[in-house]
Write a protein that holds these residues in place. Structure first.
Motif, PDB file in Angstrom:
ATOM      1  N   LYS A 249      49.717 125.644  42.268  1.00 49.67           N
ATOM      2  CA  LYS A 249      50.541 124.448  42.457  1.00 49.67           C
ATOM      3  C   LYS A 249      51.336 124.530  43.753  1.00 49.67           C
ATOM      4  O   LYS A 249      51.504 123.540  44.465  1.00 49.67           O
ATOM      5  N   PHE A 250      51.826 125.729  44.076  1.00 51.35           N
ATOM      6  CA  PHE A 250      52.607 125.910  45.295  1.00 51.35           C
ATOM      7  C   PHE A 250      51.751 125.819  46.555  1.00 51.35           C
ATOM      8  O   PHE A 250      52.138 125.198  47.540  1.00 51.35           O
ATOM      9  N   TYR A 251      50.571 126.480  46.522  1.00 49.83           N
ATOM     10  CA  TYR A 251      49.854 126.725  47.773  1.00 49.83           C
ATOM     11  C   TYR A 251      48.426 126.190  47.808  1.00 49.83           C
ATOM     12  O   TYR A 251      47.743 126.334  48.821  1.00 49.83           O
ATOM     13  N   GLY A 252      47.930 125.604  46.705  1.00 52.36           N
ATOM     14  CA  GLY A 252      46.568 125.107  46.710  1.00 52.36           C
ATOM     15  C   GLY A 252      45.564 126.236  46.523  1.00 52.36           C
ATOM     16  O   GLY A 252      45.911 127.412  46.500  1.00 52.36           O
ATOM     17  N   PRO A 253      44.266 125.897  46.401  1.00 50.60           N
ATOM     18  CA  PRO A 253      43.238 126.900  46.095  1.00 50.60           C
ATOM     19  C   PRO A 253      42.717 127.679  47.301  1.00 50.60           C
ATOM     20  O   PRO A 253      41.990 128.644  47.125  1.00 50.60           O
ATOM     21  N   ALA A 254      43.091 127.285  48.535  1.00 52.19           N
ATOM     22  CA  ALA A 254      42.448 127.873  49.716  1.00 52.19           C
ATOM     23  C   ALA A 254      42.612 129.384  49.780  1.00 52.19           C
ATOM     24  O   ALA A 254      41.659 130.119  50.026  1.00 52.19           O
ATOM     25  N   ASN A 255      43.826 129.886  49.583  1.00 53.18           N
ATOM     26  CA  ASN A 255      44.078 131.334  49.602  1.00 53.18           C
ATOM     27  C   ASN A 255      44.527 131.826  48.231  1.00 53.18           C
ATOM     28  O   ASN A 255      45.281 132.791  48.124  1.00 53.18           O
ATOM     29  N   MET A 256      44.038 131.167  47.198  1.00 52.80           N
ATOM     30  CA  MET A 256      44.463 131.471  45.832  1.00 52.80           C
ATOM     31  C   MET A 256      44.187 132.926  45.458  1.00 52.80           C
ATOM     32  O   MET A 256      45.039 133.607  44.885  1.00 52.80           O
ATOM     33  N   ALA A 257      42.998 133.427  45.748  1.00 51.63           N
ATOM     34  CA  ALA A 257      42.650 134.794  45.359  1.00 51.63           C
ATOM     35  C   ALA A 257      43.581 135.796  46.037  1.00 51.63           C
ATOM     36  O   ALA A 257      44.012 136.779  45.428  1.00 51.63           O
TER      37      ALA A 257
ATOM     38  N   HIS B 123      32.807 130.644  48.289  1.00 48.58           N
ATOM     39  CA  HIS B 123      34.137 131.033  48.770  1.00 48.58           C
ATOM     40  C   HIS B 123      34.970 129.798  49.010  1.00 48.58           C
ATOM     41  O   HIS B 123      34.523 128.666  48.857  1.00 48.58           O
ATOM     42  N   SER B 124      36.245 130.017  49.381  1.00 48.65           N
ATOM     43  CA  SER B 124      37.190 128.914  49.487  1.00 48.65           C
ATOM     44  C   SER B 124      36.979 128.058  50.715  1.00 48.65           C
ATOM     45  O   SER B 124      37.681 127.075  50.912  1.00 48.65           O
ATOM     46  N   ASN B 125      36.029 128.399  51.576  1.00 48.26           N
ATOM     47  CA  ASN B 125      35.706 127.525  52.698  1.00 48.26           C
ATOM     48  C   ASN B 125      34.717 126.433  52.298  1.00 48.26           C
ATOM     49  O   ASN B 125      34.352 125.590  53.106  1.00 48.26           O
ATOM     50  N   ALA B 126      34.278 126.496  51.020  1.00 48.86           N
ATOM     51  CA  ALA B 126      33.410 125.438  50.501  1.00 48.86           C
ATOM     52  C   ALA B 126      34.221 124.155  50.366  1.00 48.86           C
ATOM     53  O   ALA B 126      35.441 124.166  50.492  1.00 48.86           O
ATOM     54  N   PRO B 127      33.570 123.004  50.115  1.00 50.67           N
ATOM     55  CA  PRO B 127      34.299 121.749  49.993  1.00 50.67           C
ATOM     56  C   PRO B 127      35.468 121.873  49.038  1.00 50.67           C
ATOM     57  O   PRO B 127      35.339 122.397  47.935  1.00 50.67           O
TER      58      PRO B 127
END
Length: 411
Positions: free
Chosen positions: A337-345, A193-197
């Motif tokens: 590009k706007f928001y990064g991968p953290a909340n991408m899904a 999940h996106s809490n990984a490194p």
């Protein structure tokens, strides 16, 4: 991405095979269902409009499930979400022949199969790919994953048509359901999940909650324009996927031309998706999106004016195939590009909701238009006007990474 994180990630080829393979199997099953519309109508006698409603609801539900599936995947991991999604696709597809009412078809096609495909769909797959590949390879990687869906359509459409001729439409659907289960091993590769490194940039800042990320995105005019453009994409592709066999029949062409037209769309979308994945790192993504929508509008106009023959139908399918899902890499790329991968899904899932509202209208209005007029002319005109609007809507998008929002540390 530092060396420790790189070593912890699975090989790039394995990630792409898992994500593209999953998309090929789930998308191939979904996009081939339009071939069974006539058979379902003959078996149930419900009428084209009622059956189109079930398919249209499936388009809408496929989109509505994606932001929620994305939120869950962002928190507990993509692997579990993908397993549930694949199982639901297989179950819903297998149950279709046993449904003889509109409500039953909505449940099998619209709730189970479409909901499962949404859980194992682009928002979760693109986010998992973005998380697992280096930043400099994300554009091409998302293009390859997107091409997987097209490859699935290219392979599944002739298989479905061949199985229908050999053993009947019910056996064909249940065979597609069994084939879909081949995607289950991919869930292990894409787990996490996106809490990984994370990478540097926006993701390196203390992570926003899903609600905060959604609020920030919806306040951004560029994000809203992106959603509006993707609405048009959904209208186009859902109408084609569901009603192209009907268009072929209305033109007086053999049924197998419908299957091959869908296959050609899938084949040429592989070219379009991979090419777009390469292009997004070299040109402005909003300009590429405007070009894709303008191409669609011109292709539909040319098709309306041309004589309807097998050659014209296949050339039209090829042109539409190049632009069919090539909108996904630049759209997903702009969100990242706007928001990064953290909340991408989650954030790409919301864009997909807009896409599927358009898909709902494309499928449902296609059935209504044919029942009212005996042809699809009004739908083609709507396609052209919406394509022109979408080409213009993307021009004002401000294509630059938004500054990461610094969140206060807890006391």
């Amino acid at each position: 991405m530092n060396d420790t994180v790189r070593r912890a990630l699975p090989p790039l080829a394995l990630v792409l095979l898992a994500a593209a393979g999953t998309f090929a199997l789930t998308m191939g099953a979904r996009q081939s269902m339009g071939l069974f519309l006539g058979s379902i109508n003959s078996a149930t006698g419900l009428g084209l409009a009622s059956i189109s409603l079930a398919f249209a609801f499936g388009q809408l539900w496929w989109g509505l499930t994606q932001p929620f599936a994305g939120m869950v995947a962002d928190r507990i991991g993509a692997g579990r979400v993908l397993v549930i999604g694949v199982l639901l696709v297989a179950l819903g597809t297998a149950l279709i022949p046993f449904m003889h009412s509109t409500a039953g078809l909505i449940f099998a096609i619209g709730v189970l199969a479409a909901g499962g495909a949404g859980m194992a769909g682009p928002s979760v797959l693109m986010a998992a790919t973005t998380r697992l590949v280096p930043a400099e390879k994300r554009g091409l990687a998302t293009g390859i994953v997107n091409a997987g869906g097209s490859f699935g359509q290219f392979v599944f459409a002739p298989i479905a048509q061949g199985l229908t001729v050999a053993a009947g439409w019910a056996v064909a659907l249940q065979s597609l359901a069994a084939i879909t289960l081949l995607a289950l091993p991919a869930a292990w590769v894409l787990r996490g999940h996106s809490n990984a490194p994370a990478t540097t940039g926006a993701a390196a800042v203390k992570k926003e909650s899903a609600r905060e990320a959604i609020t920030r995105a919806l306040a951004d005019p560029s994000y809203r324009l992106l959603c509006a453009g993707f609405f048009v994409c959904g209208f186009h592709v859902a109408f084609l996927a569901t009603h192209l066999p009907g268009v072929v029949a209305a033109c007086g062409l053999p049924p197998e031309v419908g299957a091959w037209s869908l296959a050609v769309i899938g084949l040429f979308n592989i070219v379009g998706s991979v090419s777009m994945g390469w292009a997004v790192s070299r040109w402005r993504m909003k300009s590429l999106l405007s070009l894709v929508y303008a191409t669609r509008g011109l292709a539909v106009l040319a098709f309306m004016l041309a004589p309807k023959s097998v050659a014209v139908m296949l050339v039209f399918a090829a042109v539409m195939g190049v632009s069919y899902l090539s909108t996904v890499p630049p759209t997903a790329g702009l969100v990242a590009k706007f928001y990064g991968p953290a909340n991408m899904a989650t954030l790409f899932g919301i864009v997909m909701v807009s896409h599927q509202f358009g898909g709902f209208l494309g499928v449902w209005l296609g059935g209504k238009a044919f029942e009212a007029n005996g042809n699809y002319d009004w739908m083609w005109i709507a396609d052209i006007l919406l394509a022109a609007a979408a080409a213009l809507l993307h021009l004002p998008i401000r294509e630059k990474a938004l500054p990461p929002r610094a969140l206060p540390e807890p006391a």
